[in-house]
Design a protein around this motif. Structure first.
Motif, PDB file in Angstrom:
ATOM      1  N   ASP A 159       0.952  -1.072  -0.240  1.00 35.26           N
ATOM      2  CA  ASP A 159      -0.093   0.086   0.021  1.00 35.26           C
ATOM      3  C   ASP A 159       0.887   1.388   0.002  1.00 35.26           C
ATOM      4  O   ASP A 159       1.542   1.613   0.765  1.00 35.26           O
ATOM      5  CB  ASP A 159      -0.832  -0.199   1.133  1.00 35.26           C
ATOM      6  N   THR A 160       1.027   2.140  -0.989  1.00 40.26           N
ATOM      7  CA  THR A 160       1.874   3.094  -1.323  1.00 40.26           C
ATOM      8  C   THR A 160       1.851   4.064  -0.323  1.00 40.26           C
ATOM      9  O   THR A 160       2.816   4.468   0.297  1.00 40.26           O
ATOM     10  CB  THR A 160       1.771   3.527  -2.676  1.00 40.26           C
ATOM     11  N   LEU A 161       0.755   4.402   0.048  1.00 36.52           N
ATOM     12  CA  LEU A 161       0.692   5.660   1.023  1.00 36.52           C
ATOM     13  C   LEU A 161       0.885   5.264   2.489  1.00 36.52           C
ATOM     14  O   LEU A 161       1.803   5.827   3.122  1.00 36.52           O
ATOM     15  CB  LEU A 161      -0.626   6.473   1.007  1.00 36.52           C
ATOM     16  N   GLU A 162       0.357   4.216   2.972  1.00 40.75           N
ATOM     17  CA  GLU A 162       0.497   3.613   4.156  1.00 40.75           C
ATOM     18  C   GLU A 162       1.975   3.370   4.612  1.00 40.75           C
ATOM     19  O   GLU A 162       2.700   3.534   5.609  1.00 40.75           O
ATOM     20  CB  GLU A 162      -0.505   2.525   4.621  1.00 40.75           C
ATOM     21  N   TYR A 163       2.672   2.703   3.523  1.00 36.93           N
ATOM     22  CA  TYR A 163       3.897   2.030   3.755  1.00 36.93           C
ATOM     23  C   TYR A 163       5.009   3.244   3.774  1.00 36.93           C
ATOM     24  O   TYR A 163       5.745   3.178   4.732  1.00 36.93           O
ATOM     25  CB  TYR A 163       4.304   1.088   2.734  1.00 36.93           C
ATOM     26  N   ASN A 164       4.539   4.241   2.978  1.00 34.55           N
ATOM     27  CA  ASN A 164       5.594   5.382   2.963  1.00 34.55           C
ATOM     28  C   ASN A 164       5.476   6.108   4.242  1.00 34.55           C
ATOM     29  O   ASN A 164       6.442   6.677   4.842  1.00 34.55           O
ATOM     30  CB  ASN A 164       5.404   6.222   1.830  1.00 34.55           C
ATOM     31  N   GLU A 165       4.216   6.139   4.780  1.00 34.82           N
ATOM     32  CA  GLU A 165       4.171   6.904   6.163  1.00 34.82           C
ATOM     33  C   GLU A 165       4.928   6.028   7.089  1.00 34.82           C
ATOM     34  O   GLU A 165       5.490   6.448   8.070  1.00 34.82           O
ATOM     35  CB  GLU A 165       2.841   6.890   6.473  1.00 34.82           C
ATOM     36  N   TYR A 166       4.891   4.657   7.084  1.00 38.57           N
ATOM     37  CA  TYR A 166       5.527   3.805   7.867  1.00 38.57           C
ATOM     38  C   TYR A 166       6.960   3.989   8.008  1.00 38.57           C
ATOM     39  O   TYR A 166       7.772   4.096   8.800  1.00 38.57           O
ATOM     40  CB  TYR A 166       4.927   2.380   7.898  1.00 38.57           C
ATOM     41  N   TYR A 167       7.545   3.913   6.653  1.00 30.83           N
ATOM     42  CA  TYR A 167       8.841   3.966   6.288  1.00 30.83           C
ATOM     43  C   TYR A 167       9.287   5.245   6.859  1.00 30.83           C
ATOM     44  O   TYR A 167      10.740   5.550   7.406  1.00 30.83           O
ATOM     45  CB  TYR A 167       9.181   3.748   5.143  1.00 30.83           C
ATOM     46  N   MET A 168       8.791   6.431   6.553  1.00 24.92           N
ATOM     47  CA  MET A 168       9.483   7.690   7.160  1.00 24.92           C
ATOM     48  C   MET A 168       9.213   7.933   8.489  1.00 24.92           C
ATOM     49  O   MET A 168      10.131   8.386   9.154  1.00 24.92           O
ATOM     50  CB  MET A 168       8.475   8.719   6.578  1.00 24.92           C
ATOM     51  N   ALA A 169       8.328   7.273   9.158  1.00 29.51           N
ATOM     52  CA  ALA A 169       8.295   7.291  10.636  1.00 29.51           C
ATOM     53  C   ALA A 169       9.379   6.507  11.068  1.00 29.51           C
ATOM     54  O   ALA A 169       9.994   6.946  12.266  1.00 29.51           O
ATOM     55  CB  ALA A 169       7.059   6.679  11.096  1.00 29.51           C
ATOM     56  N   GLN A 170       9.907   5.345  10.785  1.00 32.20           N
ATOM     57  CA  GLN A 170      10.902   4.605  11.185  1.00 32.20           C
ATOM     58  C   GLN A 170      12.137   5.452  10.836  1.00 32.20           C
ATOM     59  O   GLN A 170      13.231   5.579  11.732  1.00 32.20           O
ATOM     60  CB  GLN A 170      11.041   3.272  10.726  1.00 32.20           C
ATOM     61  N   MET A 171      12.160   6.056   9.703  1.00 34.04           N
ATOM     62  CA  MET A 171      13.532   6.811   9.396  1.00 34.04           C
ATOM     63  C   MET A 171      13.559   7.960  10.563  1.00 34.04           C
ATOM     64  O   MET A 171      14.722   8.257  10.960  1.00 34.04           O
ATOM     65  CB  MET A 171      13.307   7.502   8.041  1.00 34.04           C
ATOM     66  N   THR A 172      12.493   8.608  10.883  1.00 34.21           N
ATOM     67  CA  THR A 172      12.439   9.744  11.828  1.00 34.21           C
ATOM     68  C   THR A 172      13.070   9.332  13.215  1.00 34.21           C
ATOM     69  O   THR A 172      13.876   9.729  13.727  1.00 34.21           O
ATOM     70  CB  THR A 172      11.107  10.183  12.111  1.00 34.21           C
ATOM     71  N   ILE A 204      14.418  11.750   0.918  1.00 29.38           N
ATOM     72  CA  ILE A 204      15.731  12.510   0.738  1.00 29.38           C
ATOM     73  C   ILE A 204      15.434  13.757   1.537  1.00 29.38           C
ATOM     74  O   ILE A 204      16.385  14.050   2.473  1.00 29.38           O
ATOM     75  CB  ILE A 204      16.139  12.904  -0.648  1.00 29.38           C
ATOM     76  N   SER A 205      14.441  14.420   1.554  1.00 31.28           N
ATOM     77  CA  SER A 205      14.069  15.744   2.080  1.00 31.28           C
ATOM     78  C   SER A 205      14.006  15.678   3.751  1.00 31.28           C
ATOM     79  O   SER A 205      14.558  16.282   4.270  1.00 31.28           O
ATOM     80  CB  SER A 205      12.650  16.530   1.475  1.00 31.28           C
ATOM     81  N   LEU A 206      13.513  14.492   4.217  1.00 30.21           N
ATOM     82  CA  LEU A 206      13.473  14.249   5.527  1.00 30.21           C
ATOM     83  C   LEU A 206      14.617  14.022   5.991  1.00 30.21           C
ATOM     84  O   LEU A 206      15.167  14.519   7.095  1.00 30.21           O
ATOM     85  CB  LEU A 206      12.316  12.779   5.691  1.00 30.21           C
ATOM     86  N   ILE A 207      15.580  13.327   5.486  1.00 28.44           N
ATOM     87  CA  ILE A 207      16.870  12.790   5.839  1.00 28.44           C
ATOM     88  C   ILE A 207      17.647  14.243   5.934  1.00 28.44           C
ATOM     89  O   ILE A 207      18.366  14.448   7.028  1.00 28.44           O
ATOM     90  CB  ILE A 207      17.631  11.985   4.971  1.00 28.44           C
ATOM     91  N   GLN A 208      17.599  14.978   4.864  1.00 36.50           N
ATOM     92  CA  GLN A 208      18.294  16.390   4.851  1.00 36.50           C
ATOM     93  C   GLN A 208      17.738  17.223   6.081  1.00 36.50           C
ATOM     94  O   GLN A 208      18.684  18.044   6.590  1.00 36.50           O
ATOM     95  CB  GLN A 208      18.167  16.972   3.583  1.00 36.50           C
TER      96      GLN A 208
END
Length: 513
Positions: A159-172, A204-208
């Motif tokens: 699920d594109t939206l849900e997984y990207n939210e999950y991934y960015m939460a873990q990256m944070t 990329i923007s989040l990491i930066q």
């Protein structure tokens, strides 16, 4: 009537004196240029990759995502040992697989139970990422993290939206809990048959935002590119330049390996390779030999890249003794070759010097001083670029080391080295193409009293920061060849862009004294 003439003569003399005392400014940098964080990354030369997780205990390379977390129990885990092994062997950075494709997290994530908190290790209170971060920061070693985009456990994957939210939460979580993170490793891995779009630019923007001092690795950057293979070598022609606009198309491995002399972006390559056949530790596998690692060093660091060597901790949570022995042997071999520069015994001169022979900022003597922040520069608009080393006695060597001051841009397109033979004639012993941060070239041993570096082709006035001559008695070199000649790839680009800078040629080739 004589007084005005006297005044004029005095004025002319004064003007000439003032003019002669003025310093010529440094050369203009040639774009693109590295950022401060890219420069810091390149100077580090080598990093240690640490693949560790459930696969360490199951014998897998790509886990299924359904292994019970109870198998994870590295009873002797000691992140300080990992860091000490890195530091003692010249690796200034460690990069950990915080989450691999199986989705198991080496930190207690708040967004999944598939992590160390569900394992018996440290009674479910452990944090591998945290322990490594503490050990690295105390030792002055940089920390890097890999968070796999592909997750074979997470139910939202697909699920594109849900997984990207999950991934960015873990990256944070990873980029806000553990202090400075100097590298984020992104490989864009994706499972077959799963239609999940990655919001890569958002990542990329989040990491930066969270770690502005971090470099980001992926196929095409933005900061570091993949070298196009997992065998630890780059092309013999290797540019730090690239066109990132090509990232939208299919991956061109040859393009990644060699870079692009017409590239508009500075995206240097990183060579990832494992010390063992697999990326994770397996008891039946043995590490490469020290001479194998030395060859990798020549073909990665020695070709304008950073070497990212994977040394996986074992199921006890330690780097295995057999791996440590090989790393120590490799370190000793490298030190035995490069700890002494024969060129330091030479009288150094050049075809010309920017600002004149008295301008100590650009004198050819600077090329025997280690580092890239001082350099020899030729006279402006000169098309005859040569550096001479004159020895008082015969010297023998079979390794050339050359560095450019990459903070001024990557310039050299083609060069060769001559020595004076027994007949008093200049004889070409090797030729090469790109230099960049560091170029190492091996060739059959030669003995001579005079050496000449000739730069044949450059994107602008060539600059040389360091020149080293060394003897390698370990590597096997084909002595049946009278000289080593590296092929110069034609300067073309897949997108047909035009050369941004005029290519300059050396207009003199002297065949004999």
């Amino acid at each position: 009537m004589k007084k005005p003439m006297t005044i004029i003569i005095i004025s002319i003399i004064s003007h000439l004196t003032i003019t002669e005392s003025l310093r010529e400014p440094p050369p203009v940098p040639i774009f693109p240029l590295p950022t401060a964080r890219q420069l810091e990354w390149q100077l580090s030369e080598m990093a240690l990759f640490l693949h560790f997780g459930l696969n360490t205990f199951t014998g897998d390379e790509w886990g299924s995502g359904h292994v019970d977390p109870s198998v994870f129990n590295p009873t002797s885990l000691n992140a300080t040992q990992w860091v000490n092994v890195a530091k003692e062997n010249g690796f200034s950075r460690v990069v950990l697989t915080a989450k691999h494709h199986d989705g198991f997290c080496l930190w207690p994530s708040e967004y999944t139970d598939y992590s160390v908190k569900s394992s018996p290790w440290r009674n479910g209170t452990g944090d591998v990422v945290g322990e490594l971060a503490d050990a690295a920061h105390k030792a002055g070693i940089d920390l890097g993290l890999y968070l796999s985009p592909w997750d074979r456990h997470e139910v939202t994957y697909g699920d594109t939206l849900e997984y990207n939210e999950y991934y960015m939460a873990q990256m944070t979580e990873l980029l806000t809990r553990y202090g400075n993170v100097k590298e984020v490793f992104e490989d864009k891995g994706k499972g077959e048959g799963v239609d999940t779009e990655y919001f890569f630019q958002s990542w990329i923007s989040l990491i930066q935002q969270l770690q502005p001092g971090s470099v980001i690795f992926s196929n095409f950057g933005p900061d570091i590119r993949w070298v196009g293979n997992e065998e630890g070598y780059a092309s013999t022609t290797c540019w730090s330049l690239l066109n990132q606009s090509d990232a939208a198309g299919p991956v061109n491995l040859r393009y990644l390996q060699g870079g692009d002399p017409l590239g508009h972006d500075w995206v240097p390559p990183e060579c990832d390779v494992s010390i063992r056949p697999g990326w994770f530790w397996h008891p039946s596998e043995l590490p490469k030999s020290a001479t194998n690692l030395l060859e990798l060093y020549y073909n990665s660091v020695g070709r304008n890249c950073l070497l990212l060597l994977n040394v996986p901790p074992n199921s006890s949570g330690l780097i295995s003794e057999e791996d440590i022995i090989v790393l120590r042997e490799f370190t000793n071999l490298k030190r035995s070759i490069f700890s002494y520069n024969l060129a330091k015994n030479a009288i150094v001169s050049a075809s010309s010097t920017r600002g004149g022979s008295n301008d100590t900022r650009f004198t050819p003597n600077l090329i025997i001083e280690e580092g890239i922040f001082t350099y020899w520069a030729p006279r402006r608009n000169e098309y005859h670029w040569e550096i001479y080393l004159d020895f008082q006695e015969l010297v023998m060597f079979n390794v050339l080391q050359i560095q450019e001051p990459i903070q001024m841009g990557q310039r050299i397109v083609k060069f060769h080295v001559d020595v004076v033979n027994e007949h008093g004639e200049w004889w070409e012993v090797l030729s090469g193409t790109t230099v960049g941060y560091r170029r190492l070239l091996q060739f059959p041993s030669v003995q001579t009293q005079r050496v000449r570096l000739v730069i044949d082709k450059s994107r602008s006035d060539p600059l040389v920061a360091y020149l080293g001559l060394h003897i390698d008695t370990i590597s096997i070199i084909d002595n049946t060849k009278s000289k080593t000649t590296l092929n110069l790839s034609s300067i073309t680009n897949s997108n047909g862009s035009q050369v941004p800078h005029q290519i300059m040629y050396n207009h003199t080739r002297v065949s004999s004294i």
